[in-house]
Design an enzyme around this catalytic site. Sequence first.
Site, short mmCIF file in Angstrom:
data_model
loop_
_atom_site.label_atom_id
_atom_site.label_comp_id
_atom_site.label_asym_id
_atom_site.label_seq_id
_atom_site.Cartn_x
_atom_site.Cartn_y
_atom_site.Cartn_z
N HIS A 75 -4.87 -1.92 3.32
CA HIS A 75 -5.25 -1.20 2.11
C HIS A 75 -4.95 -2.04 0.88
CE1 HIS A 75 -5.42 3.23 3.68
NE2 HIS A 75 -6.13 2.39 4.38
N TYR A 204 -2.46 10.22 -3.84
CA TYR A 204 -1.27 10.93 -4.30
C TYR A 204 -1.70 11.88 -5.40
CZ TYR A 204 1.73 7.58 -1.83
OH TYR A 204 2.35 6.82 -0.86
N PRO A 296 10.19 10.22 1.22
CA PRO A 296 9.06 9.44 1.74
C PRO A 296 7.98 9.12 0.71
CG PRO A 296 8.88 11.72 2.43
CD PRO A 296 10.21 11.58 1.76
N LYS A 300 9.20 3.81 1.64
CA LYS A 300 10.19 2.74 1.69
C LYS A 300 11.10 2.75 2.92
CE LYS A 300 8.72 0.77 -1.74
NZ LYS A 300 7.78 -0.18 -1.26
N TYR A 388 5.52 -0.70 -4.85
CA TYR A 388 4.90 -0.07 -3.68
C TYR A 388 4.63 -1.10 -2.59
CZ TYR A 388 2.10 3.42 -1.18
OH TYR A 388 1.63 4.30 -0.24
#
Length: 404
Positions: A75, A204, A296, A300, A388
Amino acid sequence: MSAQRTTVGIIGGGPAGLLLARLLHLSGVDCVVLEHRDREYVERRQRAGILEQGTVDVLRDCGAGARMDREGLVHDGIELRFDRRSHRLDFPELTGGRRVTVYAQTEVVKDLIALQLDAGAPLRFGARVHAVEGADTDRPVIRYTHQGREQTLRCDYVVGCDGFHGVTRHAVPEHARRTYERSYPYSWLGVLADVPPSCDELVYAHSERGFALLSMRTPTVSRLYLQVPNGTDPASWPDDRIWDELEARAATDAPWTLRRGPLTAKSVLPMRSSVTEPMRYGRVLLAGDAAHIVPPTGAKGLNLAVADVTVLARALTQQHRTGSTELLDAYSDTCLRRVWRAEHFSSFMTTTLHTAPDQPPFETRLQLSQLDRIADSRHAATELAENYTGMPLARGLSSPCAAR
């Protein structure tokens, strides 16, 4: 009672313990892995699914990347949805080329187990550890039961990869450790669905109704999450209600359709943060969830575990080959710098995207302002993307197998 001897005793056969065993095996350091559960259970338990660039590199380097490269989904970004708008973050463009890969932790574990068993390195399922003794001595001992027999394993070093509730943390005396904790006033309802993902990348979604995450496991299986109150019973959420709520929370003014299909699993995941310091006491070292837990939202947990054992494998290899404890002595401080950065990022993602119970409108407006800044500011977007996709491993540690 029978006794055995090894250089490194590893408690816990999850991704941290298995990867550490693989790295040590390739470096010529003998070790034994003790896992309480049976193999079938370990290979089926659902956990994380987002691998940072550094994690992908380590798995490739140690020979565990072939199936990941075939089946994993690379991704290049994520999508933020808020205030019925959508904004995509382009990771390679913001980070100089870093990406993430969707490949479930269950699959990583299967790959590492197969490598471990093929190499003949000791991996004992159904080994229940009762205690770790002598952490501050030169020969710590693991006491455990396997196949109905009480046994002892004498080690030069013991590594706890057995999670927050495992035995190893308690081998460190209370006066010598400190745990920092934070609990969040909401949980995640997670579901698996036999339906192709509705979007090509993770979504998200911030909503006054609560947070939602649209993710995936494979091109035909979706992994989806909804913010729910603590103590929620998954059975209280019928399938249609879950789909309706996902659609409402992820809605935008642009045309978009949520693909629906049969739900195959439901579970509720509490949200909390925890860090135990130090990560080393004498000859006992902590790694992964035994030392730290993150919510979550920032993806990580697994990646921190991989970073821990990559650093630790290099340190144990140095000690084995040269007698130097320089890297071992620095292990806790080296890892904790990364851990606290990940804790901060995970907390930021969690508090920015979730709606707390009885949250006043003022707080919601602050959240939307922060999301607006990420959408409008390259600096803010870059900071999120860099966190991220993961901080690079320290120089000399990104390829733990290179010293073979």
